[in-house]
Enzyme design. Structure first.
Site, PDB file in Angstrom:
ATOM      1  N   ASN A 145       0.848  -1.191   0.000  1.00 41.93           N
ATOM      2  CA  ASN A 145       0.000   0.000   0.000  1.00 41.93           C
ATOM      3  C   ASN A 145       0.885   1.243   0.000  1.00 41.93           C
ATOM      4  O   ASN A 145       1.949   1.255   0.603  1.00 41.93           O
ATOM      5  CB  ASN A 145      -0.894   0.001   1.246  1.00 41.93           C
ATOM      6  N   GLU A 212      -0.068  -1.024  -4.844  1.00 38.77           N
ATOM      7  CA  GLU A 212      -0.089   0.366  -5.302  1.00 38.77           C
ATOM      8  C   GLU A 212       1.188   0.800  -6.017  1.00 38.77           C
ATOM      9  O   GLU A 212       1.155   1.733  -6.811  1.00 38.77           O
ATOM     10  CB  GLU A 212      -0.404   1.305  -4.142  1.00 38.77           C
ATOM     11  N   ASP A 261      -5.044  21.649   8.876  1.00 39.64           N
ATOM     12  CA  ASP A 261      -5.312  20.627   7.868  1.00 39.64           C
ATOM     13  C   ASP A 261      -5.545  21.212   6.470  1.00 39.64           C
ATOM     14  O   ASP A 261      -5.538  22.425   6.286  1.00 39.64           O
ATOM     15  CB  ASP A 261      -6.531  19.798   8.311  1.00 39.64           C
TER      16      ASP A 261
HETATM   17 MN    MN Z   1      -4.513   1.634  -0.686  1.00 39.09          MN
END
Ligand code: MN
Length: 454
Positions: A145, A212, A261
C-alpha cells in the site's frame, strides 16, 4: 513521459519558469510556510538555505492542474481517465539491487537535527512531515500500500502518525496488532511525482488487494524501480530522495494534534494515533526534502485529482449520463463537486446528485453538488455560476439530505470534544440543468453564439 525522480521534475519546472529558488536563509518554523503561502498556486519553490540544516526543501510542486498533467507526461484533459485506467491495469515493479536512495545508509540519526521538517501553523503541535508517502505490506498477502498521512516528528526517532480507520494502512496495522506484531513501514520523502500522486489514491479506486507500486508503474508508463530496505522487509522506490525505515508499534496510541489541515482549519482536539519507531534512514548524497503545505493548491490537487477519478469511475457506473466531475479548489477539492451530465430526462440530475453524495469513500465528505449540462464547463467557476444563475429555480431544483456527518467539516463534526453527542450536518444537491418538461421553453436557456467564433 513522466519523470523518473523529483529532481528531474524540479529541473523541468525551472526550465519552464515554474520554479522559484529562495536563496535567503529561511527558518523551518513558520518561515517555510510563509513563503509557501506567498507562492501558493503560482510557482514551485526550492528553499536553498534552511536555518540550522544542510538539506534544501522543495515545495508547491503541484501548484496547478497543468503542473500535475506535466508530471504525468499528459495533457490536462487526459489525467482523470489515465488514473482510472492505471488503477485497473497494474504493472509489475522492477527490482534493482541498488539506486540513488542508497548513496548514504545510516542506522542512527537524530532526525529532528538532520531533516528540515517544517512547523507550518501557529497551533500545530509540532513539526510535521506532511508530504511523506508511507509504504507498507499486508502481512498476510504481501500486497503493498502507498498512502499519505500526516506525521508529527515528536522525538528524534519517533513519529505519531494520523491514520483514519477506513484506510488500508489502518487495516494492515490492525492485522499485525492482532498477532501482537509491529507493522514495518517505509516513509518515502521526495519520490518521483507519480509515486507521490499514488499516495493520494482513494481506497475504492485502488482496492486493498492491489499493489499500489504496480498501479504507480502503470500510471508512470513504465515499471517503478525498487530497492530493498536495510532494516525492514520492504521495497521502496530506488530514485527517492530520502527513505525513513521504521515500524508501527503494536497496540500503542499517543495523543497527536492539533494540526492545521487541508481544510485550512485545525483538526482538533488531539486524536489518539499510532506510533512509528524509526530504525534507519537512507538517502541520496545531497538529498532534497519535499514539503506539502496543508491547504495549499499543491496539497488540494494531490488529494483532489485522484478523488475526481474515483468519483467519476464510481458515479458513471451508477448513473451513465455522468460525463465529468470537478472538485473545486474553493471547496478544498473535497467538499464541493460540479457534475456534468448528458441529460435526456429531468430525473437524471437527481440520480447524479445521489451518486455523488453517497457514502462511497470519495463522496463521503462532499456536501454540495451542482449538476450542469454538456454546454457548461464544470472546471470553470464563472461558467458554473452562470448555469446556477440562469437555470436554477430555487424552490424546485434543490435537494437536502439531513443527518450527515464528516469529521473533516467543522460544521458537521461527527466527533466533539466531550464525545457526548454528535453534531449533524447536511448535504445539498442543486440541479442547474435545463428543465425539459416544456420542450418549447428550452430555447430560452441556450447560450448566445457569434457565428464563426470557436
Ligand atoms: Mn490503498
Amino acid at each position: 513521459m513522466s519523470f523518473r525522480d523529483l529532481r528531474s521534475f524540479l529541473q523541468f519546472l525551472e526550465e519552464n519558469g515554474g520554479l522559484v529558488r529562495i536563496r535567503e536563509e529561511v527558518p523551518p518554523v513558520y518561515g517555510i510556510a510563509r513563503v509557501e503561502r506567498e507562492y501558493d498556486g503560482k510557482s514551485a519553490l526550492l528553499f536553498e538555505r534552511v536555518k540550522g540544516y544542510e538539506i534544501p526543501v522543495a515545495a508547491n510542486i503541484f501548484f496547478s492542474r497543468d503542473c500535475v498533467a506535466h508530471a504525468l507526461g499528459l495533457e490536462k484533459a487526459e489525467v482523470t481517465e489515465a488514473i482510472i485506467r492505471a488503477a485497473k491495469n497494474p504493472t509489475r515493479v522492477n527490482e534493482v539491487t541498488t539506486g540513488p536512495v542508497k548513496e548514504v545508509v545510516a542506522k542512527k540519526v537524530n532526525l529532528l537535527d538532520f531533516l528540515p521538517i517544517p512547523k507550518h501553523f501557529e497551533k500545530d503541535v509540532g513539526r510535521y512531515i506532511s508530504g511523506g508517502v508511507i509504504i507498507a505490506k499486508d502481512i498476510e498477502t504481501g500486497t503493498r500500500n502507498v498512502s499519505f498521512a500526516r506525521m508529527w516528528m515528536k522525538e528524534e526517532n519517533k513519529i505519531i502518525v494520523m491514520i483514519n480507520y477506513y484506510r488500508h494502512l489502518y487495516a494492515y496495522i490492525q492485522k499485525a496488532e492482532a498477532q501482537g506484531r509491529p507493522l514495518e513501514v517505509a516513509i518515502v520523502i521526495g519520490p518521483d511525482p507519480v509515486v507521490w500522486l499514488e499516495g493520494g489514491m482513494p481506497e475504492r479506486l485502488v482496492p486493498g488487494d492491489m499493489d499500489e507500486l504496480e498501479v504507480a508503474g502503470s500510471l508512470a508508463g513504465e515499471p517503478i524501480d525498487v530497492v530493498r530496505c536495510e532494516s525492514i522487509d520492504l521495497e521502496v522506490p530506488a530514485n527517492a530522495e530520502i527513505v525513513i525505515e521504521g515500524e508501527v508499534l503494536p497496540n500503542i496510541r499517543e495523543s497527536e494534534g492539533p494540526f492545521g489541515d487541508f481544510s485550512r482549519v485545525y483538526d482538533m482536539p488531539p486524536r489518539l494515533n499510532p506510533v512509528i519507531e524509526i530504525k534507519a534512514i537512507t538517502h541520496r548524497k545531497n538529498p532534497v526534502f519535499l514539503d506539502c503545505l496543508p491547504g495549499s493548491v499543491d496539497n488540494l490537487l494531490l488529494g483532489g485529482i485522484p478523488r475526481e477519478a474515483d468519483l467519476l469511475d464510481f458515479a458513471r457506473k451508477a448513473v451513465p449520463c455522468v460525463k465529468r466531475i470537478h472538485l473545486t479548489t474553493g471547496g478544498c477539492c473535497r467538499f464541493h463537486a460540479v457534475v456534468q451530465i448528458d441529460k435526456k430526462f429531468d430525473f437524471e440530475p437527481y440520480h447524479a446528485i445521489m451518486a455523488v453524495l453517497s457514502p462511497t469513500e470519495a463522496a463521503r465528505d462532499i456536501k454540495w453538488v451542482v449538476v450542469v449540462d454538456r454546454d457548461v464547463d464544470p472546471s470553470d467557476p464563472k461558467d458554473v455560476e452562470w448555469a446556477i444563475a440562469t437555470r436554477v429555480r430555487w424552490d424546485q431544483d434543490l435537494v437536502t439530505i439531513p443527518k450527515m456527518a464528516s469529521t473533516l467539516d467543522p460544521s458537521s463534526k461527527g466527533r466533539v470534544p466531550s464525545n457526548l453527542k454528535l453534531i449533524y450536518g447536511a448535504k445539498v444537491g442543486m440541479d442547474a440543468t435545463i428543465p425539459l418538461e416544456h420542450p418549447e421553453f428550452v430555447a430560452f436557456y441556450q447560450k448566445t453564439e457569434v457565428p464563426g467564433e470557436d
